[in-house]
Design an enzyme around this catalytic site. Sequence first.
Site, PDB file in Angstrom:
ATOM      1  CG  ASP A 107      -1.977  -1.006   1.255  1.00 49.19           C
ATOM      2  OD1 ASP A 107      -2.156  -1.677   0.235  1.00 49.19           O
ATOM      3  OD2 ASP A 107      -2.654  -1.136   2.291  1.00 49.19           O
ATOM      4  CD  GLN A 137      -0.814   7.997  -2.355  1.00 47.44           C
ATOM      5  OE1 GLN A 137       0.240   8.601  -2.545  1.00 47.44           O
ATOM      6  NE2 GLN A 137      -1.259   7.705  -1.147  1.00 47.44           N
ATOM      7  NE  ARG A 158      -4.003  -2.030  -4.457  1.00 45.50           N
ATOM      8  CZ  ARG A 158      -3.530  -2.197  -3.208  1.00 45.50           C
ATOM      9  NH1 ARG A 158      -3.263  -1.154  -2.446  1.00 45.50           N
ATOM     10  NH2 ARG A 158      -3.320  -3.398  -2.740  1.00 45.50           N
ATOM     11  CE  LYS A 161     -11.510   8.447  -8.772  1.00 43.29           C
ATOM     12  NZ  LYS A 161     -12.881   9.001  -8.730  1.00 43.29           N
ATOM     13  CB  ALA A 163      -6.794   7.289   1.046  1.00 45.54           C
ATOM     14  CD  GLU A 265     -14.455   5.974   2.004  1.00 46.71           C
ATOM     15  OE1 GLU A 265     -13.301   6.431   2.093  1.00 46.71           O
ATOM     16  OE2 GLU A 265     -14.703   4.818   1.637  1.00 46.71           O
TER      17      GLU A 265
HETATM   18  C1  LIG Z   1      -8.242  -2.002  -3.550  1.00 48.39           C
HETATM   19  C2  LIG Z   1      -7.948  -0.611  -3.090  1.00 48.39           C
HETATM   20  C3  LIG Z   1      -6.731  -0.346  -2.488  1.00 48.39           C
HETATM   21  C4  LIG Z   1      -6.421   0.957  -2.091  1.00 48.39           C
HETATM   22  N1  LIG Z   1      -5.162   1.216  -1.615  1.00 48.39           N
HETATM   23  C5  LIG Z   1      -4.821   2.501  -1.358  1.00 48.39           C
HETATM   24  C6  LIG Z   1      -3.478   2.842  -0.996  1.00 48.39           C
HETATM   25  O1  LIG Z   1      -2.596   1.988  -0.907  1.00 48.39           O
HETATM   26  N2  LIG Z   1      -3.195   4.145  -0.749  1.00 48.39           N
HETATM   27  C7  LIG Z   1      -4.162   5.134  -0.859  1.00 48.39           C
HETATM   28  O2  LIG Z   1      -3.824   6.304  -0.664  1.00 48.39           O
HETATM   29  N3  LIG Z   1      -5.427   4.831  -1.172  1.00 48.39           N
HETATM   30  C8  LIG Z   1      -5.781   3.557  -1.424  1.00 48.39           C
HETATM   31  N4  LIG Z   1      -7.076   3.270  -1.783  1.00 48.39           N
HETATM   32  C9  LIG Z   1      -8.138   4.304  -1.625  1.00 48.39           C
HETATM   33  C10 LIG Z   1      -8.251   5.219  -2.834  1.00 48.39           C
HETATM   34  O3  LIG Z   1      -7.119   6.057  -2.892  1.00 48.39           O
HETATM   35  C11 LIG Z   1      -9.516   6.086  -2.773  1.00 48.39           C
HETATM   36  O4  LIG Z   1      -9.470   6.896  -1.639  1.00 48.39           O
HETATM   37  C12 LIG Z   1     -10.803   5.287  -2.738  1.00 48.39           C
HETATM   38  O5  LIG Z   1     -10.744   4.147  -3.534  1.00 48.39           O
HETATM   39  C13 LIG Z   1     -11.976   6.142  -3.260  1.00 48.39           C
HETATM   40  O6  LIG Z   1     -11.780   6.485  -4.609  1.00 48.39           O
HETATM   41  P1  LIG Z   1     -12.575   5.807  -5.808  1.00 48.39           P
HETATM   42  O7  LIG Z   1     -11.635   5.682  -6.969  1.00 48.39           O
HETATM   43  O8  LIG Z   1     -13.173   4.538  -5.386  1.00 48.39           O
HETATM   44  O9  LIG Z   1     -13.666   6.836  -6.267  1.00 48.39           O
HETATM   45  P2  LIG Z   1     -14.485   8.016  -5.535  1.00 48.39           P
HETATM   46  O10 LIG Z   1     -13.993   9.295  -6.144  1.00 48.39           O
HETATM   47  O11 LIG Z   1     -14.509   7.872  -4.049  1.00 48.39           O
HETATM   48  O12 LIG Z   1     -15.931   7.699  -6.041  1.00 48.39           O
HETATM   49  C14 LIG Z   1     -16.209   7.849  -7.421  1.00 48.39           C
HETATM   50  C15 LIG Z   1     -17.466   7.113  -7.773  1.00 48.39           C
HETATM   51  O13 LIG Z   1     -17.346   5.715  -7.443  1.00 48.39           O
HETATM   52  C16 LIG Z   1     -18.619   5.192  -7.042  1.00 48.39           C
HETATM   53  N5  LIG Z   1     -18.557   4.781  -5.627  1.00 48.39           N
HETATM   54  C17 LIG Z   1     -17.584   5.042  -4.738  1.00 48.39           C
HETATM   55  N6  LIG Z   1     -17.879   4.512  -3.523  1.00 48.39           N
HETATM   56  C18 LIG Z   1     -19.080   3.896  -3.653  1.00 48.39           C
HETATM   57  C19 LIG Z   1     -19.929   3.183  -2.774  1.00 48.39           C
HETATM   58  N7  LIG Z   1     -19.644   3.009  -1.477  1.00 48.39           N
HETATM   59  N8  LIG Z   1     -21.074   2.694  -3.281  1.00 48.39           N
HETATM   60  C20 LIG Z   1     -21.406   2.886  -4.555  1.00 48.39           C
HETATM   61  N9  LIG Z   1     -20.658   3.569  -5.435  1.00 48.39           N
HETATM   62  C21 LIG Z   1     -19.499   4.064  -5.007  1.00 48.39           C
HETATM   63  C22 LIG Z   1     -19.585   6.357  -7.181  1.00 48.39           C
HETATM   64  O14 LIG Z   1     -20.129   6.318  -8.490  1.00 48.39           O
HETATM   65  C23 LIG Z   1     -18.683   7.570  -7.026  1.00 48.39           C
HETATM   66  O15 LIG Z   1     -19.210   8.757  -7.588  1.00 48.39           O
HETATM   67  C24 LIG Z   1      -7.394   1.990  -2.228  1.00 48.39           C
HETATM   68  C25 LIG Z   1      -8.617   1.711  -2.824  1.00 48.39           C
HETATM   69  C26 LIG Z   1      -8.901   0.454  -3.277  1.00 48.39           C
HETATM   70  C27 LIG Z   1     -10.218   0.209  -3.947  1.00 48.39           C
END
Ligand SMILES: Cc1cc2nc3c(=O)[nH]c(=O)nc-3n(C[C@H](O)[C@H](O)[C@H](O)COP(=O)(O)OP(=O)(O)OC[C@H]3O[C@@H](n4cnc5c(N)ncnc54)[C@H](O)[C@@H]3O)c2cc1C
Length: 280
Positions: A107, A137, A158, A161, A163, A265
């Site tokens: 991560d 990221q 991977r 976006k 976090a 969130e």
């Molecule tokens: C497998 C995985 C590993 C990760 N590892 C890291 C890491 O190592 N470091 C790090 O900084 N971050 C990590 N993240 C978190 C990531 O950086 C984002 O903060 C998080 O995934 C939210 O972004 P998003 O791309 O899902 O879209 P968002 O911008 O949150 O959402 C965009 C769209 O996705 C859909 N959506 C999102 N959530 C939902 C929900 N609960 N129900 C229905 N629809 C939804 C909606 O249509 C929404 O408008 C990880 C995420 C994943 C999935």
Amino acid sequence: MIPPIASRFVAGETAAEALDHTRAVNRDGVKVILNLLGEHYHERGPADEDTEAYLRLVEDIDGSDLDACVSVKPSQIGIDVGDDVFEENLGRICEAAAERDQFVWVDIEDATTTDATLDAFERWAREYPGQVGLALQANLKRSHDDIERLADVPGKVRLVKGAYDEDPEISWKQKEAVNRSYRELLSYMFEHFDDGEIAVGSHDPEMLDHAKELHEEYGTDFEIQMLMGVRDDTQRELAADGYEVWQYAPYGAKWFSYFYRRVRERKENLTFALRAVVGR
Ligand SMILES: Cc1cc2nc3c(=O)[nH]c(=O)nc-3n(C[C@H](O)[C@H](O)[C@H](O)COP(=O)(O)OP(=O)(O)OC[C@H]3O[C@@H](n4cnc5c(N)ncnc54)[C@H](O)[C@@H]3O)c2cc1C
């Protein structure tokens, strides 16, 4: 025991519970990335303890017929103690996993740790080609340079976006800018990465559509990764449609802060949690 309210997002308190969860998810064709919850250790003791826990987990996965791998946080295995401690512990986990033909994800955390994380990842990905992956990221401006470096490393990336709330000097703050950056990085990956080196770590339908279009254009294979409890139906549907889908499933005694983050969130997660409390 994890209360039912949190069990949507957390796979249990123990490795045994997390493996049971993995078995159930595997039945739907979805593979599982297991993460033992824990971060920001400033002493060597807990960092080594969690490293040992991952070594045991790798053995447990090896002794099962499960489709699973592990994902570790740098600050969980020593980056706040010293870059060398982190690199050493990561090396131990990668070695144990590679011996058993298992994959290790790293991560990525806040921007103060990016350089050391990339360096350690590069070292072990070159030692164990095709067995190690790193999250990157899209909200960080530097990722556009980092992706070029990573294109030459024999490991997976991977794309997420991001976090962490970073300084505007080094990161994009607006949703649209982050999405644009994500699309650009993904395009670069499909153009320059090999088959099986791309993981789309997002729940966003627009990012997934972009990946599907890029796959049509370049033919490069990719996998999709989503968090446990977020769009679970979509995870199953994508797997049924033939995509390689991995669910990131955290577990462990330190589940509360992770659960709290998920609930904060998104409004519907909060509604879900409140419904569980009032039993409706
Ligand atoms: C497998 C995985 C590993 C990760 N590892 C890291 C890491 O190592 N470091 C790090 O900084 N971050 C990590 N993240 C978190 C990531 O950086 C984002 O903060 C998080 O995934 C939210 O972004 P998003 O791309 O899902 O879209 P968002 O911008 O949150 O959402 C965009 C769209 O996705 C859909 N959506 C999102 N959530 C939902 C929900 N609960 N129900 C229905 N629809 C939804 C909606 O249509 C929404 O408008 C990880 C995420 C994943 C999935």
